[in-house]
Design a protein around this motif. Structure first.
Motif, PDB file in Angstrom:
ATOM      1  N   SER A   1      16.921  13.443   3.418  1.00  0.00           N
ATOM      2  CA  SER A   1      15.935  13.920   4.390  1.00  0.00           C
ATOM      3  C   SER A   1      14.712  14.507   3.696  1.00  0.00           C
ATOM      4  O   SER A   1      14.847  15.323   2.774  1.00  0.00           O
ATOM      5  CB  SER A   1      16.582  14.983   5.283  1.00  0.00           C
ATOM      6  OG  SER A   1      15.595  15.761   5.908  1.00  0.00           O
ATOM      7  N   ASN A   2      13.515  14.146   4.174  1.00  0.00           N
ATOM      8  CA  ASN A   2      12.288  14.711   3.612  1.00  0.00           C
ATOM      9  C   ASN A   2      12.062  16.127   4.120  1.00  0.00           C
ATOM     10  O   ASN A   2      11.106  16.788   3.740  1.00  0.00           O
ATOM     11  CB  ASN A   2      11.065  13.838   3.935  1.00  0.00           C
ATOM     12  CG  ASN A   2      10.645  13.910   5.386  1.00  0.00           C
ATOM     13  OD1 ASN A   2      11.490  13.955   6.282  1.00  0.00           O
ATOM     14  ND2 ASN A   2       9.350  13.912   5.648  1.00  0.00           N
ATOM     15  N   ALA A   3      12.960  16.598   5.011  1.00  0.00           N
ATOM     16  CA  ALA A   3      12.856  17.970   5.514  1.00  0.00           C
ATOM     17  C   ALA A   3      14.018  18.798   4.955  1.00  0.00           C
ATOM     18  O   ALA A   3      13.838  19.560   4.014  1.00  0.00           O
ATOM     19  CB  ALA A   3      12.866  17.951   7.040  1.00  0.00           C
TER      20      ALA A   3
ATOM     21  N   PRO B   1       0.808  -1.222   0.000  1.00  0.00           N
ATOM     22  CA  PRO B   1       0.000   0.000   0.000  1.00  0.00           C
ATOM     23  C   PRO B   1       0.846   1.281   0.000  1.00  0.00           C
ATOM     24  O   PRO B   1       0.497   2.252  -0.642  1.00  0.00           O
ATOM     25  CB  PRO B   1      -0.822  -0.086   1.290  1.00  0.00           C
ATOM     26  CG  PRO B   1      -0.606  -1.439   1.841  1.00  0.00           C
ATOM     27  CD  PRO B   1       0.595  -2.046   1.189  1.00  0.00           C
ATOM     28  N   ASN B   2       1.921   1.286   0.752  1.00  0.00           N
ATOM     29  CA  ASN B   2       2.770   2.481   0.861  1.00  0.00           C
ATOM     30  C   ASN B   2       4.046   2.066   1.587  1.00  0.00           C
ATOM     31  O   ASN B   2       4.155   0.926   2.056  1.00  0.00           O
ATOM     32  CB  ASN B   2       2.042   3.598   1.637  1.00  0.00           C
ATOM     33  CG  ASN B   2       1.418   3.075   2.907  1.00  0.00           C
ATOM     34  OD1 ASN B   2       2.077   2.425   3.709  1.00  0.00           O
ATOM     35  ND2 ASN B   2       0.135   3.311   3.074  1.00  0.00           N
ATOM     36  N   MET B   3       4.977   2.992   1.690  1.00  0.00           N
ATOM     37  CA  MET B   3       6.252   2.651   2.324  1.00  0.00           C
ATOM     38  C   MET B   3       6.049   2.294   3.792  1.00  0.00           C
ATOM     39  O   MET B   3       6.670   1.364   4.319  1.00  0.00           O
ATOM     40  CB  MET B   3       7.216   3.851   2.188  1.00  0.00           C
ATOM     41  CG  MET B   3       8.567   3.657   2.814  1.00  0.00           C
ATOM     42  SD  MET B   3       8.551   3.962   4.607  1.00  0.00           S
ATOM     43  CE  MET B   3      10.243   3.756   5.004  1.00  0.00           C
TER      44      MET B   3
ATOM     45  N   VAL C   1      12.293   6.953  -0.254  1.00  0.00           N
ATOM     46  CA  VAL C   1      11.049   7.633  -0.650  1.00  0.00           C
ATOM     47  C   VAL C   1      11.342   9.025  -1.220  1.00  0.00           C
ATOM     48  O   VAL C   1      10.739   9.438  -2.209  1.00  0.00           O
ATOM     49  CB  VAL C   1      10.077   7.729   0.551  1.00  0.00           C
ATOM     50  CG1 VAL C   1       8.909   8.654   0.245  1.00  0.00           C
ATOM     51  CG2 VAL C   1       9.551   6.347   0.911  1.00  0.00           C
ATOM     52  N   GLN C   2      12.294   9.733  -0.617  1.00  0.00           N
ATOM     53  CA  GLN C   2      12.541  11.107  -1.081  1.00  0.00           C
ATOM     54  C   GLN C   2      13.680  11.208  -2.077  1.00  0.00           C
ATOM     55  O   GLN C   2      13.978  12.305  -2.552  1.00  0.00           O
ATOM     56  CB  GLN C   2      12.798  12.035   0.118  1.00  0.00           C
ATOM     57  CG  GLN C   2      11.594  12.244   0.996  1.00  0.00           C
ATOM     58  CD  GLN C   2      10.467  13.034   0.330  1.00  0.00           C
ATOM     59  OE1 GLN C   2      10.659  13.721  -0.659  1.00  0.00           O
ATOM     60  NE2 GLN C   2       9.272  12.928   0.887  1.00  0.00           N
ATOM     61  N   SER C   3      14.348  10.101  -2.372  1.00  0.00           N
ATOM     62  CA  SER C   3      15.384  10.183  -3.405  1.00  0.00           C
ATOM     63  C   SER C   3      14.846   9.706  -4.748  1.00  0.00           C
ATOM     64  O   SER C   3      15.289  10.182  -5.801  1.00  0.00           O
ATOM     65  CB  SER C   3      16.629   9.385  -3.003  1.00  0.00           C
ATOM     66  OG  SER C   3      16.289   8.066  -2.657  1.00  0.00           O
TER      67      SER C   3
HETATM   68  C1  LIG Z   1      11.377   9.979   3.672  1.00  0.00           C
HETATM   69  C2  LIG Z   1      10.020   9.363   3.776  1.00  0.00           C
HETATM   70  N1  LIG Z   1       9.915   8.098   4.182  1.00  0.00           N
HETATM   71  C3  LIG Z   1       8.727   7.494   4.298  1.00  0.00           C
HETATM   72  C4  LIG Z   1       7.562   8.153   4.004  1.00  0.00           C
HETATM   73  C5  LIG Z   1       6.262   7.426   4.131  1.00  0.00           C
HETATM   74  O1  LIG Z   1       5.827   7.049   2.870  1.00  0.00           O
HETATM   75  P1  LIG Z   1       4.359   6.484   2.638  1.00  0.00           P
HETATM   76  O2  LIG Z   1       3.461   7.678   2.613  1.00  0.00           O
HETATM   77  O3  LIG Z   1       4.443   5.795   1.322  1.00  0.00           O
HETATM   78  O4  LIG Z   1       4.049   5.554   3.744  1.00  0.00           O
HETATM   79  C6  LIG Z   1       7.604   9.483   3.576  1.00  0.00           C
HETATM   80  C7  LIG Z   1       6.381  10.218   3.297  1.00  0.00           C
HETATM   81  O5  LIG Z   1       6.347  11.413   3.260  1.00  0.00           O
HETATM   82  C8  LIG Z   1       8.887  10.093   3.466  1.00  0.00           C
HETATM   83  O6  LIG Z   1       8.988  11.360   3.048  1.00  0.00           O
END
Ligand SMILES: Cc1ncc(COP(=O)(O)O)c(C=O)c1O
Length: 421
Positions: free
Chosen positions: A172-174, A90-92, A200-202
């Protein structure tokens, strides 16, 4: 890169705000827009394939072969040695919980898991919970301010002869900081641990190559790289085959199926196939522009890497302009790498504070002008607390392949207006 031609393929970019101007999507780290081909593939799935997989009639056969084709495409995107190492979910977050639950069952009380303070909570809490259940020790690795780069001394110190898993983000997602994942992989392996990468962010910004990284698992999520909402776990085949999983008895006990609980989201997998085809098209347009760097690859794998190099170059230039513009605004502070010579150490995801202004207010005021950014901690809770912004978080501006210099300038004018009130 012909960004205007590329933008034409994204119908959502034609939306206009209340003032009649086109909407500016800078909320990309929270989810990107999708090309028309992806929308068509999802619709087409329902028109011509909709059935459960594994049946003997035409729509079911088409579903099964579509899933196999998309697995192969995704394997090329990640340079996975085998299509069967690609697990859809479904998602990470859900996939990471499953992975952590599984790996933890193979560990002994007192074994150690190393995590970082710059990770999204989706790569922290699954491990912390699994550790709590199995008596494992969690060690947190710090990062260094102001560039928010991982502290490799802190990582070295966290590794012991009890370390069994190292899990870090690729970037980093930030703060956007990119980790030296090849180096981390060899440090983890030297300590006898498995290495799990959160990509996810790369995935939207950098070429990914699980063989070059030499990691053991890698996770990403298609809605962050111009696809629909579907998560992907890559793992080494022997690990995917042997680790304990929660599965129902009739389901195949082979990778990848033993990890894919229940019926998959076939329509989004079809959409992911179109995403990879779209990126492949960008690679095709590049011709042999990056040939010297890609001579060891061929076919779609080569084109996908070429596409990601082109996108990354374009985004880096735009990021330079964004940071230069932001630094001219009085009272505005940008966290992370800002030195124009060091932008290779970041992706174009930028967090900032503006003296005297609450992040949520800035977000709201920009949103009224059709400029979509994010405010808060974006689940990078540890990083925000570490930087002293746990309460309100920060504003995040995240660029993607379809953003333009005009949009960056529009943001500059809007922030100027906020400063002047
Ligand atoms: C770096 C990072 N890891 C994991 C996730 C989670 O991903 P998901 O929404 O597919 O569960 C995100 C979501 O923003 C993320 O930015």
């Amino acid at each position: 890169m012909d960004v205007e031609a590329l933008r034409q393929q994204f119908p959502a970019l034609k939306q206009r705000g209340d003032d009649g101007r086109p909407i500016v999507f800078f909320d990309n780290p929270a989810g990107t827009q999708v090309p028309q081909a992806v929308i068509d593939a999802v619709g087409n799935y329902y028109r011509s394939m909709n059935a459960n997989a594994g049946g003997l009639f035409s729509t079911s056969r088409r579903t099964s072969s579509m899933v196999s084709e998309v697995r192969a495409a995704m394997a090329d995107f990640l340079n996975a040695p085998s299509d069967e190492e690609i697990v859809f979910g479904p998602n990470m977050t859900t996939l990471c919980f499953a992975l952590a639950r599984s790996l933890a069952q193979t560990l002994q009380p007192g074994d150690e898991i190393v995590l970082t303070r710059m990770d999204h909570d989706a790569n922290i809490e699954p491990w912390r919970r699994a550790a709590a259940r199995h008596g494992l020790v969690v060690r947190m690795v710090d990062f260094v301010e102001p560039e928010c780069l991982l502290d490799l001394d802190s990582l070295e110190a966290a590794l012991t002869d009890r370390t069994r898993v190292v899990a870090t983000t690729h970037d980093s997602n930030a703060a956007g900081s990119v980790n030296p994942i090849r180096q981390i992989a060899s440090m983890a392996h030297a300590a006898g641990a498995l290495y799990v990468v959160d990509a996810v962010q790369s995935a939207p910004h950098l070429p990914l190559d699980v063989q070059e990284i030499d990691c053991d698992f890698l996770l990403c999520s298609a809605y962050k790289f111009y696809g629909p909402h579907v998560g992907v776990l890559w793992g080494r085949q022997e690990l995917l085959a042997q680790l304990p999983v929660d599965k129902v008895r009739p389901a195949k006990d082979l990778p990848p199926w033993r990890w894919e609980t229940g019926t998959a989201s076939f329509e989004t997998i079809a959409g992911l196939g179109a995403t990879i085809a779209y990126l492949d098209g960008i690679g095709r347009q590049q011709g042999d522009r990056h040939a010297s760097r890609l001579a060891h690859l061929s076919g779609r794998r080569q084109r996908l890497k070429s596409a990601m190099i082109a996108l990354s170059n374009y985004e880096r230039g735009l990021c330079r302009e964004l940071i230069a513009m932001l630094q001219q605004i009085p009272g505005l502070y940008v966290y992370g790498v800002t030195d124009p010579q060091r932008l290779g150490l970041r992706v174009p995801t930028v967090i900032l504070t503006l003296a005297g202004h609450n992040p949520a207010d800035i977000d709201g005021r920009l949103g009224e002008q059709g400029i979509f950014v994010w405010a808060g901690d974006y689940y990078a809770q540890e990083l925000m607390e570490r930087l002293g912004h746990g309460a309100h978080g920060m504003v995040r501006v995240g660029l993607a392949q379809y953003n333009t210099i005009d949009e960056v300038q529009r943001l500059g004018a809007a922030l100027d207006a906020i400063v002047r009130n």
